[in-house]
Each structure stands twice: as C-alpha cells, then as structure tokens.
Design a protein around this motif. Sequence first.
Motif: not given
Length: 825
Positions: A189-197, A199-208
């Motif tokens: 089980x994982x709780x995370x915050x996912x971020x997308x941006x 121009x430029x296309x960027x992704x990040x996930x912070x595993x809380x």
Amino acid sequence: MLRSAFFAIFFLFCQASFAQYLIKGRVTDAETGDPIAFANVILKNTTTGITTDFEGYYSISAKVLSDSLVVSYLGYFTQSKKLENLPEQTLNFQLRPSSFELDAFVFESGENPAFEIIRRASERRRDFDKRSLQAYESKNYTKIEIDIDNLSEDFRQRKSVRSVTSVLDSIKQLTNDEGEKILPVFFSETVSKFYYRNNPELRKEVIEKTKVTGVGITDGSTTSQITGSVFQEYNFYKNWLNILNKDFISPIADGWKTYYDYDLLDSVYVENDFCYKLQVYPRREQDLAFSGTIWIKKDDYSLKQVDLTIPKAANLNFVERIKIQQELKPTTAGPLMPSKTRVMVKISQVTDKTAGLLAKFYTATDSIVVNDPQPTPFFNQAVELKPDFSEFEADFWQNSRPDPLSVEELAILQMVDTLKKIPIIRFYSEGLKFFATGYKPIGKIDVGPWPAFFNYNNLEGIRLGFGLRTNYKFSKKWVIQGYTGFGFRDLEWKYSASLTRILDRKRWTTIQVYSSKEIEQIGLEIASLQSNSVFLAASRFGTLRSPYFSRNHGLAFQREFFKGFLFKTGMNFSQFDPLFPFYYLEKDTKEYRNSFETTEFRAGIRYGRDEIIIINDNERASLGSLKWPIVEVNYAKGFNGLGGDLDYQKLSFYLYHRINLGLFGVGRYELDAGKIFGEVPYPILKNHLGNETIFYTTAAFNTMNFTEFTSDQYFSIRYRQSFEGFLLNSIPLMKKLKWRFVGNVNSLWGSVRDENIANVPSVDPEGNPLKTFGRLDLGTPYLELGYGVENIFKFFRVDFFHRMTYLDNPGAKPFHVKVSAQFIL
C-alpha cells in the motif's frame, strides 16, 4: 373499537401495498477475487435492475420479488441465484470468465451509429486530456497484490511445495468456495503525491507513506519507489498506452477506425450523467488493442468510465488476460482525471506442471489541484521518498484507504507474513534474487557477482574469483567494493577495488577512487560491455583476442545538476602491457615500443529529458525514457606527462531513441560518432565491435569479425525494428504461432589518418610479421542488413544477416545466421 380495527387493517394493507424488498451484495471474479464493476444485476423476467459500482457492490430496492436474481457481464458466464421472500437479503456472486467471441455486426445501409459517437469523442480528446493542463497534482492511494495461481495438483504435490500448500490449506480460502485458491507472495500500500507540469513536460511522485510485505523483499526503500502511482499511468486520451512495455492503441485514438469495430449497446444513466454505452473490439484479434465496454457522456462526448480487456488472442506471450477498469471525473478546468483505476494482469502457466501469476493494481485519486505548477527544480528527482516513509501506523492506513481492506486482503497479509518464514520459500526467493542481481546479501555485505566466480580461457586456464561489496545496511553514504581472481595457468592475481562516497542522494552526487589490474581484450573492454553481460561473459571464455594486462587507477565524480542532466568528470591513470605481439612507433624518439602508459582527464554529460531514474540501494538505476532520446557527450584529454606517454584528445557523441510506429511496431535507433585527435597507437583508437559468435547481440555489428576495423574518426547508425504482429498476423499459420518479424540495418563510416597508420609496423624488431588493424574507406560505409523472426516457441529468435560491403576482406562472409533466446511478452 370497530374504527380502531378498521384503521389497523387499513395500515397493514398499505404496508403490504408499499412494501420494499432490499437485495444487496457484491459481484467478483471467481478466479481472481477482484470486484467486477459495471456488471448487470436484474430481477429475472422484470425490468428492475442496476449495475455494480466500481467496487462490485450493488443494491436493488423492489416492490415485488421475482424467483431469482440474474447477474451478467460481457466476458463472463451469466449466473443466477434463487431469492428468498425476505425484506432484506444479501447475495454475492462469483462469475467465471468465458472465452467469448464477438459476433460481426452488419449494417444494411448508412453508417454504424457508434462511429459518429467515437468520431466526436476522438475529435475532443485534447479538451479532456489531463496533459493539456498547465499543471496538476493529486493525492493517490495505490495498492498492489501479486499472487501465484493455477496451482495444479502436480505442482501442489511437489516435495518442495508441500510445506507451502499445507500452510495455504490451513488459512481461510482467499476467495470463497466458488473461487480458486491463490498463493499470495506480495502486497503493498502506498500513499503519495503526484505532480505534473507541462512545457516542459515533467512528472514527480513523492512517496509519503508505504507499507510493503513480500516474499524475498529485503529493501523496502527500493521497492517503495516502484509501487506508487507513477508506474500505474493509464490515459485513454493518449493514442497509445504502454502496458508491460508494449504499446496498445486506445479505442478513441486517431485512426480508431483502422483498429476497431464498435457497437452501440444502450443509452444509460451513470450517476447523474446520460451516457452512450458502446462495445469495442479489435478488427484483427491479434492486434494489440482492447475489447470491452466504454461509456461516453452524451452532452460533451467525454469518457465516463471504461472496462476493457486485452484478449488472449492478442500477440502476447504468457499473458492470459489484462483487464483495465477506470472511472473518470472532470477537474475544475475541464480535463478529466481518473478517480479510480483497477488493473489485473494474469500470466499463464509456462507448462501444465507449473503455476501461473496474478498481479492486481488499484489506484484511487483525490485532492486534485490544477494549474498551479511547481518550479522546474522541484522535478529533479522523478520518485522521492520522504525521510520517514517506512514509519506507518494502523490509524494512518485506516484513514488513508478509500475502502477498508477486505477479509480476503487481510488473509493475504497473513499468508505473506507466514510464507516469508518458511525455509524452502526463503531458499528459492533468495536464490532467484542471487541469479538475477548477481549478488547474495549477507547482513551488511553482498557477495558476488556470481558470473565472475569461474572462468576458463587460453591464457589463464581455470580462473576462480570472489567479490564483496557493502550494501545500504552498512551505510547509505559509503560503498566499499572489491574483487579478486586467480588464473591457474598464468599464476597471476587480478583485482579491482573502489571506495565511493555518496554526497547527495537527491541530486545524485558521488565521488569515487578506484584501482584495478585485469586482463582485457582490444575492442572488448569490460567497461564498454557491462550493459551486455551475456556477451561480455561469452567473450571472456575460450580464446582471448588481442589480450593485454590493464592497470587502472583513478578518481571519478558525478552530479545530476537538474532532472535528466548528469555531469561526470575524473582522472584516470592506466598501463597497457600486451600479451600478444604488438609494437608502435614512439613519436618523439622514433623508436618502437610494445607498452605504454596514459594519463587522461575525462568529462561527460548525459541527458534524458523524461528518463525515469530510481535509487536502487546505493546505485542509480535507469528505467528508460518515455518519449525523448537519451544523449551522451564525452571528452577525454591524454597528457604526455604526469606519468603518461601520449598526447591526444577524444570526443564522442551517442544517442539512443525508442520510437512507437503504431501499426508497424516499435523502432530503435542508435547514433554513435567520434573523433580522436593526435598520433596514438591503435589500442587508443576506436576498435569497432564485431561478433564472430553464433549469438545475436545489439551491441555489435553481427557480420563483422572481432577487431576487423579501427577508426580515429567514425559515424555509425544502427536501426532495429520489431514489427510485433504486423505482416505475420495476416498469415494463418504465423498468426497461430504468434511469430513476429524483425529487421536490422547497421551502417558505419570511418577512417584512420596517415600518421596513425604510419606508427604501426608490419614486422617486429626481429623481422617477424605483426598483425595490424583493418581500415574503412570513408567514402564506402560498412553495411549489413538483417531480418528474422522472434517469438519462436515464445523464447527463441533467429536472424539472417547479409554483409553488403568489404566482402574481399580476409575471413569476410556474406551471409550469417544468428540465434538468441529472450523472454518477451
């Protein structure tokens, strides 16, 4: 009194007239135990019914009962159960999958009415694609379960398995009496915050927070990086969805009519939205496309929900079924976000006497924020673990789960914890990890790599070796690694040792000192072949080609300055002592020498715009790029001084790119170019890698002999194409065998300057002839063409190569057959 009796009778009559019967329950898959969303539940011979929700639950209120309740869904056998004359009752259903074939729909005149709906949905894809947002972020809950299923009686009766199945029998069955037993081996089980941006296309996930339990799992931090939602991306507004490293076409993609047929089944309300319910299925059953049902809102032609399956007939190996269910919700800006996604992957048995594998993924998304982008440096690390990620409490998980764990899932947790303690399970799981990684963890030390434990060749005879390295339990800042080997013919010790300090794990920064003494081969150096371990191991058995003793000592530094941009620099001191007849003309003294030393300053950059990187224990590991190429530029400066004998410069460029070609499959190309400045002996030049073995490899030119060509300026382009099911899917026999066509085009331009040709003598000081190197004519490229078939008996590949140029070279053969084994889906 009479009046009171009258009112009492009237009340009872009214109560009977308006009586409500409540029937509720859950519909699940009998094989997997997963809920079946959107199934039809109806009172037999009536129009009273409902569809199950995303978790498979239903609740029906009715004034009149029929004799039974019927549950049906596409791809499953219909099931009915008898109803009791009770005001409230619970009926659970377990449906079994059916191998259904969809009928062809024939329209006498006019266009298929489903086409206009799909056309409008496809035209409005950009309006609802979440990638059109400037940015978004969400809080995600992800649950992953992996089970062994299809436990045949032969498998259960194996001596090594009995102790496991006896534990399985002692625990409550994980589905129920209508389901099939499974053997759980992993649950997270994982709780995370996912971020997308954009121009430029960027992704990040912070595993809380994360909670991982599994057979053979020892490093929770590494596993936690791949159990979040970043690897559970299923966006049907993209043309192609990458699943298990295969590209599947979306039912609403551009060119949908080329791949799919549709049928308009009904118009229904889903929550408060009036939707078209459409059945989709591939025009060619072997294509990598979906079958199932999609719901499209009538007012704006956006997707409401999907329930899609990749059929067994698709040109995939070992995959019996892939099922994806998804609910979508609009954001405040308009584009849709999946609120819930469930994926099931069922891997079939390799043989009748083995077991299968079942993987289940569930992601729930909420707390969505749109168009509030994070700064670019925030995305430097694709997956980030919070410092206290391994600390979790029962209250936290109870509050974070969208739904409580089911009785079956609690039993799975109990089972996994039990299995981890069984000796035979620990033996096999640790043995498998040892084979896959090359190292065996023993406390704070890893022993390995095992391929270097034994070797045999013409110089060393039997060679034995042994190596150790520290792991994250020893330190997350220091890595000590060492290896030693001994040849019983040459009676020489070889070794390598390094000390690495990890300065920054977030922006990966390390500094390393190293030293080694090893037998190398010109053009087959260990450092350049580490990514192709099988070819490297094969090249060091038997007869070594142009071998030499190499001694290396150096310092290396690397840092990731921003996402995808890695900078490397360092100094290297090396000594070249040939073990074959070799001489070169020393530039200043004009004397012939047979050994030399080099002192090199090195610097390089690597850039992968959307490359996914995880920190595996104390190493940086790449999981590849999503869309953009990966580029490397390297520079080296050799000094005639500081212990070095040669003055030169090296500049090289490398690019790798994987491209999706839709119906035509997947292409991969590599560009490699470089130039060496200065007068140097040929071991310093680019000795192009050939392949004289019968095994196919992507690392070499497969019709070129070892050390056949050398260059001081060169450019090569290698292209390989996997056509998946294209072409062969249209041939009846090939379609049944699921063979796949492949192709290769490899070309190389190169040359050697006159001064580097002149410093290589043709005879030694005693007048004996010396082997020199082969050269390319810059105007005539080396060219080879290849074609072949992969997926033969699901494992084997045969390639046929034609050498098109330099056919007059000694030992050149115009035609080659190469074989290889591979595990692909």
